[in-house]
Design a protein around this motif. Structure first.
Motif, PDB file in Angstrom:
ATOM      1  N   LEU A   6       0.821  -1.202   0.000  1.00 48.87           N
ATOM      2  CA  LEU A   6       0.000   0.000   0.000  1.00 48.87           C
ATOM      3  C   LEU A   6       0.861   1.260   0.000  1.00 48.87           C
ATOM      4  O   LEU A   6       1.923   1.301   0.612  1.00 48.87           O
ATOM      5  CB  LEU A   6      -0.907   0.021   1.244  1.00 48.87           C
ATOM      6  N   THR A   7       0.374   2.292  -0.668  1.00 49.29           N
ATOM      7  CA  THR A   7       1.041   3.588  -0.600  1.00 49.29           C
ATOM      8  C   THR A   7       0.736   4.222   0.760  1.00 49.29           C
ATOM      9  O   THR A   7      -0.121   3.742   1.514  1.00 49.29           O
ATOM     10  CB  THR A   7       0.528   4.533  -1.701  1.00 49.29           C
ATOM     11  N   THR A   8       1.426   5.291   1.073  1.00 48.70           N
ATOM     12  CA  THR A   8       1.208   5.985   2.342  1.00 48.70           C
ATOM     13  C   THR A   8      -0.243   6.435   2.473  1.00 48.70           C
ATOM     14  O   THR A   8      -0.864   6.282   3.523  1.00 48.70           O
ATOM     15  CB  THR A   8       2.131   7.203   2.456  1.00 48.70           C
ATOM     16  N   ARG A   9      -0.793   6.969   1.393  1.00 51.91           N
ATOM     17  CA  ARG A   9      -2.176   7.442   1.424  1.00 51.91           C
ATOM     18  C   ARG A   9      -3.165   6.282   1.552  1.00 51.91           C
ATOM     19  O   ARG A   9      -4.205   6.409   2.203  1.00 51.91           O
ATOM     20  CB  ARG A   9      -2.482   8.257   0.150  1.00 51.91           C
ATOM     21  N   LEU A  65     -14.839   5.657   9.779  1.00 53.12           N
ATOM     22  CA  LEU A  65     -15.189   6.850   9.013  1.00 53.12           C
ATOM     23  C   LEU A  65     -15.797   6.490   7.661  1.00 53.12           C
ATOM     24  O   LEU A  65     -15.403   5.506   7.035  1.00 53.12           O
ATOM     25  CB  LEU A  65     -13.960   7.736   8.797  1.00 53.12           C
ATOM     26  N   SER A  66     -16.746   7.293   7.221  1.00 49.01           N
ATOM     27  CA  SER A  66     -17.328   7.141   5.885  1.00 49.01           C
ATOM     28  C   SER A  66     -16.373   7.740   4.863  1.00 49.01           C
ATOM     29  O   SER A  66     -15.395   8.416   5.216  1.00 49.01           O
ATOM     30  CB  SER A  66     -18.668   7.873   5.814  1.00 49.01           C
ATOM     31  N   ASN A  67     -16.651   7.520   3.571  1.00 46.89           N
ATOM     32  CA  ASN A  67     -15.803   8.104   2.531  1.00 46.89           C
ATOM     33  C   ASN A  67     -15.753   9.627   2.629  1.00 46.89           C
ATOM     34  O   ASN A  67     -14.702  10.243   2.458  1.00 46.89           O
ATOM     35  CB  ASN A  67     -16.301   7.694   1.142  1.00 46.89           C
ATOM     36  N   ALA A  68     -16.908  10.237   2.913  1.00 42.19           N
ATOM     37  CA  ALA A  68     -16.958  11.694   3.017  1.00 42.19           C
ATOM     38  C   ALA A  68     -16.100  12.185   4.183  1.00 42.19           C
ATOM     39  O   ALA A  68     -15.379  13.190   4.068  1.00 42.19           O
ATOM     40  CB  ALA A  68     -18.402  12.155   3.191  1.00 42.19           C
ATOM     41  N   GLU A  69     -16.156  11.464   5.300  1.00 43.51           N
ATOM     42  CA  GLU A  69     -15.358  11.850   6.474  1.00 43.51           C
ATOM     43  C   GLU A  69     -13.876  11.630   6.229  1.00 43.51           C
ATOM     44  O   GLU A  69     -13.032  12.423   6.674  1.00 43.51           O
ATOM     45  CB  GLU A  69     -15.830  11.058   7.692  1.00 43.51           C
ATOM     46  N   ALA A  98     -10.876  14.375   6.344  1.00 45.83           N
ATOM     47  CA  ALA A  98      -9.695  14.188   7.182  1.00 45.83           C
ATOM     48  C   ALA A  98      -8.398  14.257   6.382  1.00 45.83           C
ATOM     49  O   ALA A  98      -7.377  14.764   6.860  1.00 45.83           O
ATOM     50  CB  ALA A  98      -9.781  12.846   7.918  1.00 45.83           C
ATOM     51  N   MET A  99      -8.429  13.753   5.146  1.00 42.50           N
ATOM     52  CA  MET A  99      -7.228  13.697   4.319  1.00 42.50           C
ATOM     53  C   MET A  99      -7.116  14.897   3.369  1.00 42.50           C
ATOM     54  O   MET A  99      -6.124  15.027   2.649  1.00 42.50           O
ATOM     55  CB  MET A  99      -7.222  12.393   3.514  1.00 42.50           C
ATOM     56  N   VAL A 100      -8.144  15.748   3.385  1.00 44.80           N
ATOM     57  CA  VAL A 100      -8.195  16.941   2.535  1.00 44.80           C
ATOM     58  C   VAL A 100      -8.035  16.547   1.059  1.00 44.80           C
ATOM     59  O   VAL A 100      -7.168  17.051   0.336  1.00 44.80           O
ATOM     60  CB  VAL A 100      -7.115  17.985   2.941  1.00 44.80           C
ATOM     61  N   VAL A 101      -8.871  15.607   0.628  1.00 40.38           N
ATOM     62  CA  VAL A 101      -8.906  15.178  -0.768  1.00 40.38           C
ATOM     63  C   VAL A 101     -10.367  15.048  -1.175  1.00 40.38           C
ATOM     64  O   VAL A 101     -11.268  15.171  -0.346  1.00 40.38           O
ATOM     65  CB  VAL A 101      -8.182  13.827  -0.975  1.00 40.38           C
ATOM     66  N   SER A 102     -10.617  14.780  -2.439  1.00 41.11           N
ATOM     67  CA  SER A 102     -11.991  14.614  -2.905  1.00 41.11           C
ATOM     68  C   SER A 102     -12.518  13.234  -2.514  1.00 41.11           C
ATOM     69  O   SER A 102     -11.747  12.297  -2.271  1.00 41.11           O
ATOM     70  CB  SER A 102     -12.061  14.769  -4.422  1.00 41.11           C
ATOM     71  N   GLU A 103     -13.842  13.109  -2.473  1.00 42.50           N
ATOM     72  CA  GLU A 103     -14.447  11.815  -2.166  1.00 42.50           C
ATOM     73  C   GLU A 103     -14.138  10.806  -3.271  1.00 42.50           C
ATOM     74  O   GLU A 103     -13.988   9.610  -3.001  1.00 42.50           O
ATOM     75  CB  GLU A 103     -15.956  11.972  -1.987  1.00 42.50           C
ATOM     76  N   HIS A 104     -14.010  11.278  -4.495  1.00 42.69           N
ATOM     77  CA  HIS A 104     -13.640  10.393  -5.609  1.00 42.69           C
ATOM     78  C   HIS A 104     -12.257   9.792  -5.375  1.00 42.69           C
ATOM     79  O   HIS A 104     -12.034   8.595  -5.624  1.00 42.69           O
ATOM     80  CB  HIS A 104     -13.658  11.164  -6.922  1.00 42.69           C
ATOM     81  N   THR A 105     -11.333  10.618  -4.876  1.00 41.13           N
ATOM     82  CA  THR A 105      -9.980  10.116  -4.581  1.00 41.13           C
ATOM     83  C   THR A 105     -10.025   9.059  -3.488  1.00 41.13           C
ATOM     84  O   THR A 105      -9.330   8.031  -3.559  1.00 41.13           O
ATOM     85  CB  THR A 105      -9.062  11.273  -4.147  1.00 41.13           C
ATOM     86  N   LYS A 150     -12.537   7.051  -2.822  1.00 41.87           N
ATOM     87  CA  LYS A 150     -13.089   5.832  -3.406  1.00 41.87           C
ATOM     88  C   LYS A 150     -12.010   5.056  -4.157  1.00 41.87           C
ATOM     89  O   LYS A 150     -11.965   3.823  -4.105  1.00 41.87           O
ATOM     90  CB  LYS A 150     -14.244   6.176  -4.351  1.00 41.87           C
ATOM     91  N   THR A 151     -11.128   5.786  -4.824  1.00 38.73           N
ATOM     92  CA  THR A 151     -10.019   5.137  -5.535  1.00 38.73           C
ATOM     93  C   THR A 151      -9.077   4.468  -4.545  1.00 38.73           C
ATOM     94  O   THR A 151      -8.643   3.323  -4.754  1.00 38.73           O
ATOM     95  CB  THR A 151      -9.239   6.162  -6.373  1.00 38.73           C
ATOM     96  N   HIS A 152      -8.744   5.172  -3.457  1.00 41.24           N
ATOM     97  CA  HIS A 152      -7.864   4.601  -2.432  1.00 41.24           C
ATOM     98  C   HIS A 152      -8.486   3.334  -1.834  1.00 41.24           C
ATOM     99  O   HIS A 152      -7.795   2.317  -1.640  1.00 41.24           O
ATOM    100  CB  HIS A 152      -7.596   5.618  -1.313  1.00 41.24           C
ATOM    101  N   VAL A 153      -9.790   3.397  -1.523  1.00 36.75           N
ATOM    102  CA  VAL A 153     -10.478   2.245  -0.928  1.00 36.75           C
ATOM    103  C   VAL A 153     -10.438   1.061  -1.885  1.00 36.75           C
ATOM    104  O   VAL A 153     -10.136  -0.078  -1.488  1.00 36.75           O
ATOM    105  CB  VAL A 153     -11.938   2.591  -0.583  1.00 36.75           C
ATOM    106  N   SER A 154     -10.709   1.314  -3.161  1.00 33.31           N
ATOM    107  CA  SER A 154     -10.675   0.252  -4.165  1.00 33.31           C
ATOM    108  C   SER A 154      -9.288  -0.358  -4.262  1.00 33.31           C
ATOM    109  O   SER A 154      -9.135  -1.595  -4.339  1.00 33.31           O
ATOM    110  CB  SER A 154     -11.101   0.815  -5.520  1.00 33.31           C
ATOM    111  N   ASN A 155      -8.258   0.481  -4.225  1.00 32.18           N
ATOM    112  CA  ASN A 155      -6.881  -0.019  -4.301  1.00 32.18           C
ATOM    113  C   ASN A 155      -6.530  -0.869  -3.084  1.00 32.18           C
ATOM    114  O   ASN A 155      -5.861  -1.898  -3.206  1.00 32.18           O
ATOM    115  CB  ASN A 155      -5.902   1.148  -4.418  1.00 32.18           C
ATOM    116  N   VAL A 156      -6.974  -0.439  -1.915  1.00 39.23           N
ATOM    117  CA  VAL A 156      -6.710  -1.197  -0.684  1.00 39.23           C
ATOM    118  C   VAL A 156      -7.318  -2.587  -0.774  1.00 39.23           C
ATOM    119  O   VAL A 156      -6.668  -3.604  -0.482  1.00 39.23           O
ATOM    120  CB  VAL A 156      -7.261  -0.450   0.549  1.00 39.23           C
ATOM    121  N   LEU A 157      -8.589  -2.644  -1.180  1.00 36.39           N
ATOM    122  CA  LEU A 157      -9.280  -3.932  -1.276  1.00 36.39           C
ATOM    123  C   LEU A 157      -8.606  -4.844  -2.300  1.00 36.39           C
ATOM    124  O   LEU A 157      -8.415  -6.042  -2.061  1.00 36.39           O
ATOM    125  CB  LEU A 157     -10.750  -3.728  -1.648  1.00 36.39           C
TER     126      LEU A 157
END
Length: 222
Positions: A156-159, A171-175, A179-186, A188-195
């Motif tokens: 995994l990357t740091t993010r 936390l939800s995607n919006a939260e 917290a990370m000061v990024v878009s919700e779309h970003t 969703k991409t991070h979550v998909s990559n993690v899974l």
């Protein structure tokens, strides 16, 4: 297109009640009922439903083993039924691949909503319940090794690691985006990559992996 459901519970009145509620919905079809774990597995293999509503305590084959077989077989998603919100079996059910759980005294509307949510590919557990549940069981000793070895977190990357840590905090995607000061779309991409990188089915398994690998520990501040 209707959501196809199999209802499995050894108590006939409970099973019939759930089936009646779900079958009354215009977008849900109960394709089979089962009175034990083995029947549940057979019904899923025969009817190929989208969702299996499955009691944890079942005769012949318990719900945990039935869930494990169903989740290994294919895309059918499993909602476990229990009478206790922190039942000892719940953690094992989630590790077996279940997408969440419901109490047997669930309200009619919540039951219908749960089936629709899980059929859409989302995890059933509300963030607060997820955190409470996994922290409770991940903190106990003598648990078998998890499906994700700690060293796999290196993929995994740091993010992405931070995203996983925040998922585990409930936390939800919006939260997470806030917290990370990024878009919700970003997010969703991070979550998909993690899974994908960790070979996980959904957010529930991601929470479990975060605790089992030590990325998050019970008692971490919110």
């Amino acid at each position: 297109m209707s959501v196809r459901v199999v209802v499995a519970d050894d108590q006939e009145l409970v099973r019939a009640g759930f089936a009646m509620i779900l079958d009354a919905q215009p977008d849900i079809q109960v394709v089979a009922e089962a009175g034990d774990g083995a029947q549940a597995v057979a019904a899923v293999r025969e009817h190929r439903p989208d969702v299996l509503l499955l009691d944890i305590r079942m005769p012949v084959m318990d719900g945990i083993e039935a869930a494990r077989l169903v989740c290994a077989d294919g895309p059918c998603r499993v909602i476990m039924l229990t009478t206790f919100d922190l039942d000892d079996y719940v953690y094992d059910a989630l590790r077996a691949g279940a997408s969440g759980f419901l109490l047997k005294d669930v309200r009619r509307d919540d039951l219908v909503h749960a089936v629709r949510v899980v059929a859409a590919g989302q995890s059933l557990l509300a963030p607060a319940i997820t955190t409470k549940l996994i922290a409770e069981f991940a903190g106990r000793a003598a648990r078998p090794a998890g499906q994700v070895a700690p060293e796999r977190l290196a993929a995994l990357t740091t993010r992405e690691r931070e995203t996983l840590r925040l998922i585990a905090r409930g936390l939800s995607n919006a939260e997470i985006a806030q917290a990370m000061v990024v878009s919700e779309h970003t997010v969703k991409t991070h979550v998909s990559n993690v899974l994908t990188k960790l070979g996980l089915r959904d957010r529930v398994q991601a929470v479990i992996a975060a605790y089992e690998t030590g990325l998050t520990v019970p008692g971490d501040p919110d």
